[in-house]
Design an enzyme around this catalytic site. Structure first.
Site: not given
Ligand code: NAD
Length: 485
Positions: A178, A253, A287, A386
Site C-alpha cells: 500500500k 522505520e 527522514c 520532527e
Molecule cells: P504516515 O505515518 O502518515 O504514513 C505512512 C504510511 O502509513 C502511508 O502509506 C499511510 O497511508 C499509512 N497509514 C496511515 N495510517 C495507517 C494505519 N492506521 N494503518 C496502516 N497504515 C497506515 O507517514 P508519511 O507522512 O507518509 O511519511 C512521513 C514520515 O515518514 C516522517 O515521519 C518520516 O520521518 C518518516 N520516514 C521514515 C523513514 C525511515 O526509514 N526511518 C523514511 C522515510 C520517511
C-alpha cells in the site's frame, strides 16, 4: 504507461482492477494544486483482502522458482525502469513535488536496487556445518517468510517501496503493497515494469487507499506473514502493536530529529554547507534530514552567517526548474508553518525564511522558505519534535561534551553527523551518538544501498534493518536440516 489525469487501477493477481467501492481519489500537483495529476482507487479492506488472497495463492510457486530466475525478472524490471527514467522522474516531480535532480536521483536509486537484488537472488543459500555424528549432513537453509505486507510513505515514493520490495521478491516472498496516497503513481509504474518483465500473477500486488482501511487489512489479515512499515512514529507505533498482536514478523522505520554537531575545530563554511544540504535538501522532507545544528560557541557566529547565506540563496519554485520544490501537500505546509510559529512563541530567533516565498510561479503551491532559527534551547518543541520541512534549529553549546549530550537529548535516533577536525572527537561521536546512521564530516542525509539502514529509539522498532544483506534477513527464515538419510 503513466498519463496525466489518468484514472489508475489497482494491480492484483496480474490484473489492473478497480476498487469495489467505485470511488477514486485525485492527486494534485503540490506546485500547482489546481492541476490534478492522476486519480487512484480509493480502495477498502475487501480490496486489500483480495490482494492478500492472490499473494497467498502465488506463494509456493514463487518460493520454489530458482533464485537466478527470480533475479532475471528483477534485472529486467530494473532495465525497463531505466528506459522509462524520464517519464518516472516527471511523475515524481508532478506528484511529490521534489526538485527534478532529486527525483531523477531517486528513480535511479530504485533501478540500482533492482539490479543489486537481482544478483543477490542468485547468491541466496545457507551454510553447512560439521555434524556430531559421522553420517549426518547438518545445514541451514534460508527460506522465504511467506507473504510480505509493505506500507510506505510519500517522501521517497519509489525508492522506499523498492528497497522493501526487491529483497522480498529476491528471497521468494510474495508481496502486497500500500503506497502513500499523496504520490502512488510510481509504485504502479514499478508494478507495470515487473509485469512486463514476466513476474507471475499474484506475486506482487498494489492496492491504493486509506491506511486505516487497506494498510490495516494487510497487517491483520491472517494471510500475511511479515509487515514492513516506513512512516511517522505515531502511526508506526500503532502498526507495530497491531502486527505483533496478529503474530507477524514486523519492522517499522520511523521519524527523526537528526543533529549535526559542529565542533570548535570545524570550518564554519564547510559545516554550513553540510547542514544546509542535509536540512534543506528534498525540501526538508527526508527522514534523515538535519533539523538541528548543534554548534560550538567558538564558531557559532560565523557558522550562522554562512548558514543564513545559504538558506537565502536557495531558489524555491516548481521542481522541474528550481533547486527546491514545494512541500508535498497542504497539510505538510501547514505543519511546517505551525512549527515556525511555535518556535517564535517559544523564544527562538528567526534569522532566515519563516514564510512562503512570493512571486507568480509560487503563489498557489505549497512552497515555504528555507528557514533558520537561532537561540534554540534543547527543551523547546522546535528542538524535540520532527518538523518535516526545511527548518533548521541552531543550538549553541560550550564544548564537544555538551554538543554530544544535546545531540542525544531527543526521543529519536535515526541519523547523526559531526563536523570536526579532531580525530578523537570523531571517534567519540561514532561511539556515543545514539543513532542508527552516524557520519563524520558529511550531511545526515544520503544512504548507500548495500549497507544496513535503520534507527535507534523512537526512529525504529529496532527489530530488523533494511537494505543490503540486512534487507534480505527480514524476508528470510532459517531452517536447520539434520539429514541422516
Ligand atoms: P504516515 O505515518 O502518515 O504514513 C505512512 C504510511 O502509513 C502511508 O502509506 C499511510 O497511508 C499509512 N497509514 C496511515 N495510517 C495507517 C494505519 N492506521 N494503518 C496502516 N497504515 C497506515 O507517514 P508519511 O507522512 O507518509 O511519511 C512521513 C514520515 O515518514 C516522517 O515521519 C518520516 O520521518 C518518516 N520516514 C521514515 C523513514 C525511515 O526509514 N526511518 C523514511 C522515510 C520517511
Amino acid at each position: 504507461m503513466w498519463l496525466m489525469t489518468d484514472t489508475r487501477a489497482n494491480y492484483v493477481n496480474g490484473e489492473w482492477v478497480s476498487s469495489e467501492t467505485g470511488e477514486t481519489i485525485d492527486v494534485e500537483n503540490p506546485a500547482n494544486p489546481s492541476e490534478v495529476v492522476a486519480s487512484y482507487q480509493q480502495s477498502n479492506a475487501a480490496d486489500a483482502a483480495d490482494a492478500v488472497d492472490a499473494a497467498v495463492a502465488a506463494q509456493d510457486d514463487w518460493a520454489t522458482t530458482p533464485g537466478p530466475e527470480r533475479g532475471r525478472i528483477l534485472r529486467e524490471a530494473g532495465t525497463i525502469l531505466q528506459e522509462r527514467k524520464e517519464e518516472l522522474t516527471d511523475s515524481l516531480v508532478a506528484e511529490e513535488g521534489k526538485a527534478r535532480a532529486e527525483a531523477a536521483g531517486e528513480v535511479q536509486r530504485a533501478i540500482d536496487i533492482f539490479h543489486y537484488f537481482a544478483v543477490k537472488a542468485s547468491d541466496l543459500g545457507g551454510t553447512t556445518k560439521s555434524p556430531s555424528g559421522r553420517q549426518k549432513n547438518l545445514y541451514i537453509r534460508q527460506e522465504p517468510v511467506g507473504v510480505a505486507a509493505l506500507v510506505t510513505p510519500w517522501n521517497y515514493p519509489i525508492a522506499i517501496p523498492v528497497w522493501k520490495l526487491a529483497p522480498a521478491l529476491a528471497a521468494g516472498n510474495t508481496v502486497v503493497l500500500k503506497p502513500a496516497s499523496q504520490a502512488p503513481g510510481v509504485v504502479l509504474d514499478v508494478a507495470e515494469a515487473l509485469d512486463e518483465a514476466g513476474l507471475p500473477d499474484g506475486v506482487f500486488n498494489v492496492v491504493t487507499g486509506p491506511g486505516s482501511e487497506v494498510g490495516s487489512e494487510f497487517i491483520e489479515n491472517e494471510g500475511t506473514d511479515a509487515v514492513s512499515f516506513t512512516g511517522s512514529s505515531h502511526v508506526g507505533e500503532m502498526v507495530y502493536e497491531q502486527a505483533t498482536d496478529s503474530g507477524k514478523r514486523v519492522q517499522t522505520e520511523l521519524g527523526g530529529k537528526n543533529p549535526t554537531v559542529v565542533t570548535d575545530s570545524a570550518d564554519p563554511a564547510e559545516a554550513a554547507e553540510i547542514v544546509a544540504t542535509g536540512g534543506f535538501g528534498t525540501t526538508g522532507q527526508s527522514c534523515t534530514g538535519c533539523s538541528r545544528a548543534i554548534v560550538d560557541e567558538e564558531v557559532y557566529d560565523d557558522f550562522v552567517a554562512e548558514l543564513v547565506d545559504r538558506a537565502e540563496s536557495i531558489d524555491v519554485g516548481p521542481g522541474n526548474d528550481h533547486e527546491m520544490g514545494p512541500q508535498a501537500s497542504e497539510s505538510e505546509l501547514e505543519g511546517t508553518l505551525d512549527y515556525i510559529e511555535i518556535a517564535q512563541n517559544e523564544g527562538a530567533t528567526l534569522v532566515a525564511g519563516g514564510g512562503q516565498p512570493e512571486g507568480e510561479e509560487v503563489e498557489d503551491g505549497y512552497f515555504v522558505e528555507p528557514t533558520v532559527f537561532t537561540d534554540v534551547e534543547s527543551d523547546m518543541r522546535i528542538a524535540q519534535e520532527e518538523v518535516f520541512g526545511p527548518v533548521v534549529a541552531v543550538l549553541k553549546v560550550s564544548d564537544f561534551e555538551e554538543g554530544l549530550a544535546v545531540a542525544n537529548d531527543v526521543p529519536y535516533g535515526l541519523s547523526a553527523s559531526v563536523v570536526t577536525d579532531d580525530h578523537t572527537e570523531a571517534n567519540r561521536f561514532i561511539d556515543e551518538a545514539e543513532a542508527g546512521v552516524v557520519k563524520v564530516n558529511e550531511k545526515t542525509t544520503g544512504l548507500e544501498l548495500h549497507v544496513p539502514f535503520g534507527g535507534f529509539k523512537r526512529s525504529s522498532s529496532e527489530t530488523w534493518r533494511e537494505q543490503g544483506d540486512a534487507g534480505l534477513d527480514f524476508y528470510t527464515i532459517e531452517k536447520t536440516v539434520y539429514d541422516n538419510y
